[in-house]
Design an enzyme around this catalytic site. Structure first.
Site, PDB file in Angstrom:
ATOM      1  N   ASP A   1     -39.858  17.891  -0.496  1.00  0.00           N
ATOM      2  CA  ASP A   1     -39.898  17.167   0.775  1.00  0.00           C
ATOM      3  C   ASP A   1     -39.819  18.050   2.007  1.00  0.00           C
ATOM      4  O   ASP A   1     -40.464  17.765   3.021  1.00  0.00           O
ATOM      5  CB  ASP A   1     -38.761  16.136   0.810  1.00  0.00           C
ATOM      6  CG  ASP A   1     -39.085  14.885   0.004  1.00  0.00           C
ATOM      7  OD1 ASP A   1     -40.269  14.556  -0.111  1.00  0.00           O
ATOM      8  OD2 ASP A   1     -38.146  14.238  -0.496  1.00  0.00           O
TER       9      ASP A   1
ATOM     10  N   TYR B   1     -37.345   7.154   0.830  1.00  0.00           N
ATOM     11  CA  TYR B   1     -35.972   7.625   0.641  1.00  0.00           C
ATOM     12  C   TYR B   1     -35.338   8.097   1.939  1.00  0.00           C
ATOM     13  O   TYR B   1     -36.000   8.702   2.769  1.00  0.00           O
ATOM     14  CB  TYR B   1     -35.949   8.796  -0.359  1.00  0.00           C
ATOM     15  CG  TYR B   1     -35.297   8.421  -1.668  1.00  0.00           C
ATOM     16  CD1 TYR B   1     -33.919   8.293  -1.734  1.00  0.00           C
ATOM     17  CD2 TYR B   1     -36.041   8.187  -2.810  1.00  0.00           C
ATOM     18  CE1 TYR B   1     -33.303   7.942  -2.922  1.00  0.00           C
ATOM     19  CE2 TYR B   1     -35.440   7.833  -4.008  1.00  0.00           C
ATOM     20  CZ  TYR B   1     -34.067   7.713  -4.062  1.00  0.00           C
ATOM     21  OH  TYR B   1     -33.463   7.370  -5.230  1.00  0.00           O
TER      22      TYR B   1
END
Lengths: 734, 734
Positions: free
Chosen positions: A369, A457
């Site tokens: 990420d 998320y």
């Protein structure tokens, strides 16, 4: 029922344009001749009504937007100001190798001065030369440029010849989605599922790297969801539908629809917004509760970035890729009050999130990420009172959009004092010993927080500083699961439950098992840069016959790590150690070296095959702890060019263990400037409670002084007295 | 210089008498014909001035002492009231087998009714028969007596024929110290060290069990410290001096002085009391900060013991041995609001604290604090504002002294709502997806806390209940190290540092390495008593050639534990599992069994040899998790009679693994009423920061719902709004 396809497409395109103009600040910045005073207020004025129906921002407080156009740097590590960014852009725009077409800017941020310059610098000194480090894509080539803002020159321009591409820009993502939405086969697939194209929301999972198939071009996956009736589209996947898009060629290179027969889940009760709730939860209400400080907080933020509180001082900033960055953390010596260095720089260097499903539509989900999307760029404004308590201080991020222009990401870091009712030390003495003593001291700490929303998320990063010298680093997970559609409504309909990639968490939804690994770069400088890593192993010793009624006891044995090999640690419950970073030349009055230890908390390790492509790229998670000699080019555990990389520029590559057929570096780390790397992991087997939004799950580690202070540094701390505490009354509305 | 020995002894005896009359409540209760309304106020009136010079109780708030003489039981699990204790004593005093001399009462507490009676009982029903369970010592024999308070009869009287003795009484401790202080050889040893007998404070380490040498009699160790100039006598050991006392014969059976040449450390700057601090710590002051609830807390405590808050309800009490006990914990179903059972009973069953030094004066230090000293009996009043925040509710303990009379241990439990500025869930949506969302919910929890001061060490036990159904159980350590005198002032004077039993933490003081293991008894009853333990193992799977670009992925595999053998767990980072207690007959609408999982946090394992006597007795720490079928006689992991026991009545003995030569029980645990045991461990290698009092160190585990709720139970929770929050102003004194 049917609307003509052309009409629908027009509507979709309108929608797309609307979405992007209403949303991502970087996408709709006009070309300023005279830049606006506040990006937020500018957005507020011109777009708020248009956008209002599209979402809902919980309005529980208002920050005064700050004007950043007049910002000037005060500290060598201060991020580039808006004016500096404009200046860098101007320099780049006249730099011949980039002419005539301005490149896509994937990163433009402070090129931090060499460490020795920063360490030498004192308040009042002129700043070391200000430079911008720019990562730009031009004609398929990734350039790393160094821009000297003082001289106005591009002083370096290197092209990446290794694997991988720079961090995605918002433009990459929007292009990919537009390309996918315009793909002619998509319509058939959505109709088959009874979903209207206009109800689609699409996301862009990174493609990972899986061999030569998709090499040599920037590829991204696009998957779509129905947002009909819910903003929580994540719970309504069009399972089995994946488009592989060439970002630069703007074309769908692969269209897969394996989802025949898998219905789109209904999405009932998935809207988590407060305004969508029709009734309160079935529990007794909780009275108003708040951390109150009527004399205000005890910390100051000087010159925008220097946080000073109690015995701590550190530089705090938001970075587009790393998110929250703590630099130059110093704690006052308990004897002299003089600030002493603890950590030069600490930040989350990479996040690796592999999903556990080898299916065509899932195998690639092995996110990195930070390097792929950026933890700062995905950190949105924190919600006052709900993300952070009252009396928080909010810090903005100044980031750069793909066109090289700055924008303000407001209030993405908060700083606050925490008091949770705990004690920092205590003792009571049973009067039988002649002393009737009850002493306790409250624990108050300082938290710096950021929350990144990387798609579904949410990652909350907390750096908590305690007066006893301890730094508590916590990561909390919330947001939405990445779920998989299934034809089954109940578990007993699933023929082989063990074959499913996770448990059923709602009708037609599998919560796919996955992991999260957050790798922290912790450049510890205990007192100065000359540090050593020491493992203090606890080892069972046996007594000699007749020596003692005891057969065994533990002994603490110190082992100095000479080279990187000695400091590759897999944590083992039955082979315990403490892990110290010490300064061998700074001794306490007793002769103990000053040190800090890293104290793991709950953790999880990656179990994937070391040759599995995602694990190859994320081999930095093969150990929980690594120690490397400081090298200013080794900041990103997953490599500078993470996207589609093969793992050739990662922590594991820099620190390669010696094998017969490859050169081992195994660098010396004793009495050196060293960097500690720690990976905090989570295994996540979902459950129904995670639907439709997950209660926060946390884990943490600590950096804790060991013989750093001569004695307990908070021995003299005062207790709380009733007479000093605030006088409060209920709010008028209560 | 010299005072005549007789004069000195008289002074010492006066001192001893003074200490004991001023101090331990149980020791100076008069024989009431008309018991006082409040023991605390009675003590306050008669003794406070005499005792004032002996210590200092941090006065930061005052609780109203409660009158317990009129208490009546309301719930089957309510502890015995003062009147019930008096009644039990009266019944015992006329019970012929105990005549004519009244025995020493080592324990007198509620004999909890059979579980089925408790489960059947509803508010308004008459209570099941009230009974006292009494452990008494008479003529060297340990009696376990059952006293029926309704019929006035002793219904059972069993003599312990296994190893071990009951928990020590305060009288045992004071007798041992008096015997030791009167021992004629002591004077020589103290003079040799330049310490006056009148400056001695002595403690009573338990003797442990180390083979036949000390069997068949109640033995205790006595070691002494100088309290001259400091109440923190722990930092001034008379190293090498150990007296072994026969408690019942009141004689020193062994006197050891191996400490020649080891000076008593000076104790400089060891007084941690606030009033002794001459200057503030070298840090910027922290402004007043407080958790404020102007409308008051949201919980209620009904009938003295039933705590109700948000969606939780549980019975809370202090037990003399276990300390804080949570019973009948129930959480409301998120769909129906109906309370559902989670845990029948949870408490810390044993604490094992082995020190790592085989030396004559140290080998025996392998405490089992709950069974030897009692976690409730050593829990003293919590300090308001410093041990617990404002708005805490305080609960008293009603305990029984060695003469069978009740006494009040005031304010040893606090209950409060915690808000630490964290969120219970959050998500923000990048506007690129068409939704501009920022939602977060504050995390407010309920904490029940007790702090036991077992001599030098303080253990803070927190049971924290969250609205998402999670129970967070934390143990925090503070207080003083157990230190060892050394002739050396600095580390480089120590000839072989690795041979020392720990690091030098101050001049002439070694911080001896040690462990702490806290074993929790967690009688989970998920919905009802029919439960099953399931390990959900995460296992690496390899893909088939051509199946997927991925080589590996993890699969969650459920394994039901049929017998105790299947549920003996050593935690392994590289063989991860989730550990569920499920109710196989309670299914969610999706068909998932309702369950809770135990989520370990940071932990440590005992590495001692399994045949080492301390480890034999504490073999319940050989695994981190055990599961046993419910048996009301299996409450104490270390055995009912822990003191000097051989480990023949412990969790490990009940649940013995099958070996060729011994009968294996390996009982069935599937679809049964089962008890989960979890051991939370700490390794402690001391450092200078732990001197002279240790900053709090915490670890924890969680009990977390897994498919217990149909979905996130706090989806509908409201955010905080500014308009609802308190209006506060600084205190007048600020």
């Amino acid at each position: 029922m049917k609307t003509p396809p052309l009409l629908r497409l027009t509507f979709i395109l309108f929608l797309i344009i609307l979405l992007f103009t209403c949303s991502w600040y970087s996408l709709n910045l006009p070309v300023f001749s005279d830049p606006p005073k506040s990006i937020t207020s500018w957005l507020g004025n011109s777009k708020s009504r248009v956008c209002a129906h599209l979402g809902s921002v919980l309005e529980t407080g208002i920050h005064k937007p700050r004007d950043h156009m007049e910002d000037v740097p005060h500290h060598p590590l201060d991020p580039l100001t808006m004016q500096e960014i404009y200046k860098a852009r101007t320099i780049l725009s006249t730099y011949p190798p980039l002419l005539p077409s301005f490149p896509a800017i994937h990163s433009l941020s402070l090129e931090e001065p060499h460490k020795d310059l920063v360490l030498k610098w004192k308040e009042g000194d002129p700043l070391p030369p200000r430079k911008a480090l720019v990562i730009a894509l031009l004609n398929g080539q990734s350039h790393v440029l160094s821009v000297d803002l003082d001289s106005g020159l591009v002083t370096s321009n290197k092209i990446n010849h290794g694997s991988g591409y720079p961090m995605l820009t918002m433009n990459d993502i929007s292009v990919a989605i537009q390309v996918a939405l315009s793909h002619k086969e998509l319509n058939k697939s959505t109709i088959k599922r009874g979903i209207s194209l206009s109800d689609l929301t699409c996301i862009t999972p990174s493609a990972g790297w899986f061999g030569p198939n998709e090499e040599g071009r920037r590829i991204i996956k696009v998957q779509c969801f129905s947002n009909q009736g819910t903003p929580n589209f994540y719970m309504r996947p069009l399972e089995g539908l994946t488009m592989t898009v060439d970002i630069d060629k703007k074309e769908v290179v692969k269209f897969t629809d394996t989802g025949g027969g898998i219905p789109v889940p209904k999405g009932t009760d998935t809207d988590y917004r407060f305004k969508a709730q029709k009734e309160p939860p079935k529990m007794k209400p909780i009275n108003p509760i708040s951390i109150e400080q009527p004399l205000g907080p005890s910390f100051t933020v000087e010159d925008g970035h220097i946080v000073k509180w109690a015995n701590w001082e550190f530089h705090l900033k938001a970075d587009q890729r790393a998110g929250i960055v703590i630099s130059r953390a110093m704690v006052s010596d308990s004897e002299t009050g003089v600030p002493r260095s603890v950590m030069y720089k600490g930040f989350s260097s990479e996040l690796f999130v592999p999903y556990m499903d080898p299916d065509e539509n899932w195998y690639f989900k092995s996110y990195m990420d930070a390097g792929e999307f950026g933890m700062g760029v995905t950190a949105l404004s924190l919600v006052p009172l709900n993300d952070c308590p009252r009396h928080s201080y909010y810090m903005d991020g100044i980031f750069v959009s793909w066109d090289g222009k700055p924008y303000v990401q407001p209030s993405i870091i908060c700083v606050f004092e925490r008091y949770a009712g705990d004690s920092s030390w205590r003792h009571s003495e049973i009067p039988v010993n002649g002393f009737n003593i009850r002493e306790a001291r409250p624990k108050v700490s300082l938290v710096a927080r950021m929350a990144a929303s990387v798609g579904n998320y949410d990652y909350i990063f907390d750096w908590e500083f305690q007066t006893d010298g301890l730094i508590h680093v916590a990561v909390s997970l919330s947001g939405m699961l990445m779920v998989k559609g299934t034809p089954h409504q109940t578990a007993d309909q699933i023929p082989n439950q063990e074959a499913a990639s996770g448990p059923l968490i709602s009708e037609n939804l599998i919560g796919v098992v996955h992991d999260h690994f957050i790798t922290f770069h912790l450049d510890m400088d205990i007192d100065d840069t000359n540090n050593t890593f020491v493992k203090v192993n606890l080892v069972k010793e046996e007594t000699l016959p007749g020596q003692s009624p005891r057969i065994s006891y533990l002994k603490a044995k110190r082992n100095t790590a000479k080279t990187e090999d000695d400091a590759r640690i897999k944590l083992k419950l039955y082979e315990p150690s403490e892990f110290h970073v010490i300064n061998p030349s700074r001794r306490s009055r007793l002769g103990n070296p000053a040190g800090y230890k890293i104290v793991p908390g709950g953790n999880a390790a990656s179990l994937l095959d070391h040759l599995d492509p995602p694990q190859l790229r994320s081999a930095f998670t093969n150990n929980q702890i690594w120690v490397t000699p400081y090298n200013r080019n080794e900041q990103w555990a997953g490599g500078l060019f993470t996207y589609q990389s093969k793992g050739d520029d990662t922590l594991a590559a820099w620190s390669k263990r010696g094998l017969a057929f490859m050169a081992s570096r195994n660098r010396a780390i004793e009495n050196k400037d060293i960097v500690l790397w720690y990976t905090l992991g989570f295994h996540h087997i979902p459950c129904q409670e995670d639907f439709p939004i997950m209660p926060t799950v946390s884990s943490s580690f600590e950096l804790k002084p060991v013989n750093f202070f001569e004695s307990n540094p908070i021995l003299k701390a005062a207790p709380m007295f009733e007479k000093d505490l605030p006088v409060c009354r209920p709010a008028t509305s209560s």
